[in-house]
Design a protein around this motif. Structure first.
Motif, PDB file in Angstrom:
ATOM      1  N   HIS B 137       0.804  -0.979   0.127  1.00 42.78           N
ATOM      2  CA  HIS B 137      -0.048  -0.039   0.085  1.00 42.78           C
ATOM      3  C   HIS B 137       1.087   1.309   0.011  1.00 42.78           C
ATOM      4  O   HIS B 137       0.666   2.094  -0.589  1.00 42.78           O
ATOM      5  N   THR B 138       1.989   1.274   0.914  1.00 46.81           N
ATOM      6  CA  THR B 138       2.571   2.673   1.140  1.00 46.81           C
ATOM      7  C   THR B 138       3.260   3.042  -0.310  1.00 46.81           C
ATOM      8  O   THR B 138       3.297   4.000  -0.495  1.00 46.81           O
ATOM      9  N   GLU B 139       3.802   1.958  -0.970  1.00 44.12           N
ATOM     10  CA  GLU B 139       4.843   2.338  -2.227  1.00 44.12           C
ATOM     11  C   GLU B 139       3.740   2.641  -3.205  1.00 44.12           C
ATOM     12  O   GLU B 139       3.965   3.799  -3.997  1.00 44.12           O
ATOM     13  N   PHE B 140       2.520   2.128  -3.248  1.00 35.63           N
ATOM     14  CA  PHE B 140       1.586   2.233  -4.228  1.00 35.63           C
ATOM     15  C   PHE B 140       0.934   3.647  -3.976  1.00 35.63           C
ATOM     16  O   PHE B 140       1.030   4.631  -5.039  1.00 35.63           O
ATOM     17  N   LEU B 141       0.728   4.121  -2.783  1.00 35.66           N
ATOM     18  CA  LEU B 141       0.254   5.556  -2.427  1.00 35.66           C
ATOM     19  C   LEU B 141       1.191   6.571  -2.789  1.00 35.66           C
ATOM     20  O   LEU B 141       0.682   7.676  -3.413  1.00 35.66           O
ATOM     21  N   GLN B 142       2.274   6.032  -2.456  1.00 35.99           N
ATOM     22  CA  GLN B 142       3.604   7.183  -2.556  1.00 35.99           C
ATOM     23  C   GLN B 142       3.652   7.604  -4.054  1.00 35.99           C
ATOM     24  O   GLN B 142       3.654   8.717  -4.236  1.00 35.99           O
ATOM     25  N   GLU B 143       3.435   6.611  -4.966  1.00 38.43           N
ATOM     26  CA  GLU B 143       3.443   6.988  -6.506  1.00 38.43           C
ATOM     27  C   GLU B 143       2.431   7.494  -6.649  1.00 38.43           C
ATOM     28  O   GLU B 143       2.250   8.501  -7.535  1.00 38.43           O
ATOM     29  N   TYR B 144       1.118   6.969  -6.326  1.00 40.00           N
ATOM     30  CA  TYR B 144      -0.085   7.388  -6.717  1.00 40.00           C
ATOM     31  C   TYR B 144      -0.284   9.161  -6.291  1.00 40.00           C
ATOM     32  O   TYR B 144      -0.751   9.821  -7.253  1.00 40.00           O
ATOM     33  N   HIS B 146       2.449  11.114  -5.983  1.00 40.85           N
ATOM     34  CA  HIS B 146       3.607  11.778  -6.253  1.00 40.85           C
ATOM     35  C   HIS B 146       4.422  12.345  -4.948  1.00 40.85           C
ATOM     36  O   HIS B 146       4.935  13.401  -4.854  1.00 40.85           O
ATOM     37  N   ALA B 147       4.265  11.490  -3.897  1.00 41.90           N
ATOM     38  CA  ALA B 147       4.988  11.924  -2.736  1.00 41.90           C
ATOM     39  C   ALA B 147       6.648  11.750  -2.848  1.00 41.90           C
ATOM     40  O   ALA B 147       6.848  10.595  -3.365  1.00 41.90           O
ATOM     41  N   GLU B 148       7.595  12.437  -2.613  1.00 42.97           N
ATOM     42  CA  GLU B 148       9.005  12.595  -2.509  1.00 42.97           C
ATOM     43  C   GLU B 148       9.256  11.374  -1.567  1.00 42.97           C
ATOM     44  O   GLU B 148      10.227  10.626  -2.243  1.00 42.97           O
ATOM     45  N   MET B 149       8.867  11.346  -0.595  1.00 43.18           N
ATOM     46  CA  MET B 149       9.436  10.542   0.372  1.00 43.18           C
ATOM     47  C   MET B 149       8.082  10.286   1.493  1.00 43.18           C
ATOM     48  O   MET B 149       7.394  11.128   1.696  1.00 43.18           O
ATOM     49  N   THR B 150       8.087   8.868   1.932  1.00 42.48           N
ATOM     50  CA  THR B 150       6.945   9.024   3.037  1.00 42.48           C
ATOM     51  C   THR B 150       7.885   8.126   4.023  1.00 42.48           C
ATOM     52  O   THR B 150       9.078   7.590   4.420  1.00 42.48           O
ATOM     53  N   THR B 151       7.297   8.135   5.426  1.00 45.12           N
ATOM     54  CA  THR B 151       7.794   7.761   6.714  1.00 45.12           C
ATOM     55  C   THR B 151       6.780   6.548   7.239  1.00 45.12           C
ATOM     56  O   THR B 151       5.518   6.915   7.156  1.00 45.12           O
ATOM     57  N   MET B 152       7.279   5.471   7.544  1.00 49.20           N
ATOM     58  CA  MET B 152       6.464   4.455   8.164  1.00 49.20           C
ATOM     59  C   MET B 152       6.338   4.855   9.720  1.00 49.20           C
ATOM     60  O   MET B 152       7.525   4.547  10.227  1.00 49.20           O
ATOM     61  N   LEU B 153       5.334   4.996  10.218  1.00 47.59           N
ATOM     62  CA  LEU B 153       5.189   5.271  11.688  1.00 47.59           C
ATOM     63  C   LEU B 153       4.359   4.170  12.064  1.00 47.59           C
ATOM     64  O   LEU B 153       3.116   3.736  11.469  1.00 47.59           O
ATOM     65  N   LEU B 154       4.740   3.366  13.206  1.00 50.28           N
ATOM     66  CA  LEU B 154       3.931   2.418  14.042  1.00 50.28           C
ATOM     67  C   LEU B 154       3.409   3.127  15.278  1.00 50.28           C
ATOM     68  O   LEU B 154       4.135   3.369  16.018  1.00 50.28           O
ATOM     69  N   ALA B 155       2.167   2.992  15.621  1.00 45.49           N
ATOM     70  CA  ALA B 155       1.693   3.650  16.710  1.00 45.49           C
ATOM     71  C   ALA B 155       0.922   2.705  17.599  1.00 45.49           C
ATOM     72  O   ALA B 155      -0.165   2.104  16.822  1.00 45.49           O
ATOM     73  N   GLY B 156       1.302   2.370  18.865  1.00 47.75           N
ATOM     74  CA  GLY B 156       0.525   1.269  19.529  1.00 47.75           C
ATOM     75  C   GLY B 156       0.050   1.839  20.901  1.00 47.75           C
ATOM     76  O   GLY B 156       0.408   2.930  21.213  1.00 47.75           O
ATOM     77  N   ASP B 157      -0.579   1.201  21.552  1.00 49.08           N
ATOM     78  CA  ASP B 157      -0.862   1.705  22.860  1.00 49.08           C
ATOM     79  C   ASP B 157       0.542   1.977  24.040  1.00 49.08           C
ATOM     80  O   ASP B 157       0.464   2.987  24.574  1.00 49.08           O
ATOM     81  N   THR B 158       1.435   1.343  23.637  1.00 51.70           N
ATOM     82  CA  THR B 158       2.649   1.358  24.588  1.00 51.70           C
ATOM     83  C   THR B 158       3.826   2.068  23.764  1.00 51.70           C
ATOM     84  O   THR B 158       4.194   3.086  24.150  1.00 51.70           O
ATOM     85  N   LEU B 159       3.929   1.890  22.500  1.00 52.16           N
ATOM     86  CA  LEU B 159       4.990   2.607  21.693  1.00 52.16           C
ATOM     87  C   LEU B 159       4.609   3.375  20.581  1.00 52.16           C
ATOM     88  O   LEU B 159       3.560   2.838  19.927  1.00 52.16           O
ATOM     89  N   LYS B 160       5.361   4.374  20.068  1.00 49.20           N
ATOM     90  CA  LYS B 160       5.248   5.012  18.711  1.00 49.20           C
ATOM     91  C   LYS B 160       6.757   4.936  18.230  1.00 49.20           C
ATOM     92  O   LYS B 160       7.762   5.296  18.962  1.00 49.20           O
ATOM     93  N   VAL B 161       6.854   4.353  17.019  1.00 47.68           N
ATOM     94  CA  VAL B 161       7.901   4.196  16.367  1.00 47.68           C
ATOM     95  C   VAL B 161       8.052   4.358  14.815  1.00 47.68           C
ATOM     96  O   VAL B 161       7.087   4.075  14.279  1.00 47.68           O
ATOM     97  N   ALA B 162       8.827   5.186  14.603  1.00 45.49           N
ATOM     98  CA  ALA B 162       9.187   5.321  13.010  1.00 45.49           C
ATOM     99  C   ALA B 162      10.536   4.876  12.565  1.00 45.49           C
ATOM    100  O   ALA B 162      11.527   4.637  13.397  1.00 45.49           O
ATOM    101  N   THR B 163      10.577   4.361  11.374  1.00 45.36           N
ATOM    102  CA  THR B 163      11.658   3.704  10.963  1.00 45.36           C
ATOM    103  C   THR B 163      12.303   4.487   9.632  1.00 45.36           C
ATOM    104  O   THR B 163      11.557   4.882   9.018  1.00 45.36           O
TER     105      THR B 163
END
Lengths: 334, 334
Positions: B137-144, B146-163
């Motif tokens: 999904h992410t790569e598809f939408l990034q192209e759709y 025309h986003a230069e770059m995107t960041t994957m963020l994971l949000a949970g009850d305990t932790l919030k993490v970007a890679t």
């Protein structure tokens, strides 16, 4: 004792003098006499500690009374100028002398006099200024005991984790991750499984190197080339092993109790989850020395040295694990 | 809907029909009419779902009643032969049509009609058989978009993490970890910090790449060459950022609440700790699309499809986060 300016003396005194721990073994603290006397009087005033200077006859072994704590000063070094919280060459030199003395005592180990070594945190950088090339207790002891290879195992209340590669840059990990190293690491864990997990047939989960376990070769090939073949070759002799598992699955399953011991391919893959859960209680154990060696899994904590606030929980767990390992018998030590 | 043979239809029905969620927004489920009707009748029999075939006028936007759930079938594809639990080219083709339709609807987003996209799990491999090069999904939408770059963020009850790097082999990580990529990733997290953390000034902890944060260059040099300079350059505009932190310290501090958002350098460094804690509730969010897009952080779970045992918790959290993001305003989306 570890570094005399860190929390080593304090946690050693607290742990060995505690009621829960004292009955487990005879303790000989290898350390500076004055530093350890102060640590015991500040942290365990009624600990019943006897200071033995150097009067142990290595030929005859140790003749010590059950249930007591002794301090053995290896001599050498002048710690008069040591300030808690400040690492120094003098402190590092003494810490090194203590490690060497402890290692030589450990050679007296036999089935009638089972012995284990529990190390306290040292300042690697400071010691490497005194002894070039000193890279840590594990490496020192590996060389001292002529061990071909050793495995770093981390044991906590929540997780048990072994790592295949250790203190190397991430860019070196794929190169160092060979079939041979992986096979020997898993074999050492299998040999020591009962001691580590308390079970005869613990489930051992082997992590993948790459995200999503490589997705069939799309995200890296080490799973196909290295990890899967090794697991396949070991499964014949030990059936309770699974992998390569994506790391984000392995630790989730371990937390749920579906995996007893996780084998991680590199430091942060294992230590990230491990320290998050078991920072305060974790124990570091070296497999493959031919002797039992454990240590608390934390550093010198110079910032809180001699403030009497350090937790001895990890040190107490390190002692418990060492005693359990001796009880499990020397068969599990190779 | 996601893959029609996975748990997507079930968790979508459960989540959108639940009392907690229904009032938050108007929901338009883009999916196969028959599959979604079955999912709603099995999992939310009194959900009040209206099936809209294709009667939405994109020029005039959507005229929908508050508090209802609609199903919009983009047409195309024949799912008569679909079996729950069995991925197929037909299912993959329909899932892709739904993603494309959802993305085109998202372009109608404006301040009077705020819209967000919540995606359900698909089978990347199966879709890439239908559309070569589909990587998620992410790569598809990034192209759709025309986003230069995107960041994957994971949000949970305990932790919030970007890679910073994502689905690449470990051996590629040091090469792809450039100052530019790191700076843009951290900047996207800073821009979206309120939405992610619910705080104006969350503490952002940036992980090191190497064990022990490289120990001053002894275990790798990326901390010195890449990470420290980038943190230094960003600290002028946002002061609540610290690092490079050893990963095993960062997640421990995050668990204790001393760090609000952790930025990890590669997939397993972040996902190992994250999924251990937040496997069942975690949400994946894409920063930088110019639109709000969230998704539950789990897969198609073909093994439990249509058994009515799948948890919709992560899907519900994905919807909540999307609504919060819209509330926080479009300013945070770039």
């Amino acid at each position: 004792m570890g570094d005399p300016a860190g929390i080593g003396p304090e946690i050693t005194a607290k742990a060995t003098a505690s009621q829960d721990i004292r009955g487990l073994a005879v303790f000989v603290v290898i350390g500076d006499k004055a530093v350890m006397q102060r640590a015991f009087s500040e942290n365990a005033p009624r600990g019943g500690v006897r200071c033995v200077h150097a009067g142990i006859d290595e030929a005859d072994g140790l003749a010590l009374e059950e249930g007591r704590v002794y301090v053995l000063d290896p001599g050498g070094g002048d710690l008069a100028g040591i300030t808690p919280g400040r690492p120094s060459p003098e402190g590092a030199r003494k810490a090194l002398l203590c490690i060497e003395r402890a290692a030589s005592l450990l050679e007296l180990h036999d089935k009638d006099h089972p012995m284990a070594m529990v190390t306290s945190p040292v300042d690697k950088k400071e010691i490497s200024g005194v002894r070039a090339g000193f890279a840590g207790h594990t490496e020192f002891l590996q060389e001292y005991f002529h061990a071909e290879m050793t495995t770093m195992l981390l044991a906590g209340d929540t997780l048990k984790v072994a790592t295949v590669t250790r203190h190397i840059p991430i860019r070196e990990v794929p190169r160092q991750l060979t079939r041979e190293l992986l096979e020997k690491t898993i074999a050492q864990v299998i040999d020591n499984r009962a001691m580590i997990s308390g079970k005869d047939r613990p489930v051992i989960g082997v992590c993948a190197l790459n995200p999503h376990a490589g997705e069939g070769g799309k995200i890296g090939t080490e799973e196909i080339d290295v990890i899967t073949p090794v697991i396949g070759s070991l499964r014949g002799s030990y059936g309770y092993i699974k992998g390569p598992l994506p790391a984000d699955v392995a630790f989730y399953q371990a937390l749920k109790g579906e995996i007893d011991i996780v084998i991680s391919m590199y430091h942060d893959q294992g230590l990230g989850p491990f320290k998050m859960m078991d920072f305060d209680n974790g124990v570091n154990m070296t497999l493959g020395l031919g002797h039992v060696r454990t240590s608390p899994d934390h550093g010198t904590a110079f910032d809180i040295a001699a403030r009497r606030v350090a937790s001895s929980r990890s040190m107490e767990n390190a002692i418990r694990l060492a005693v359990n390992a001796l009880t499990a018998g020397a068969s599990g030590l190779k």
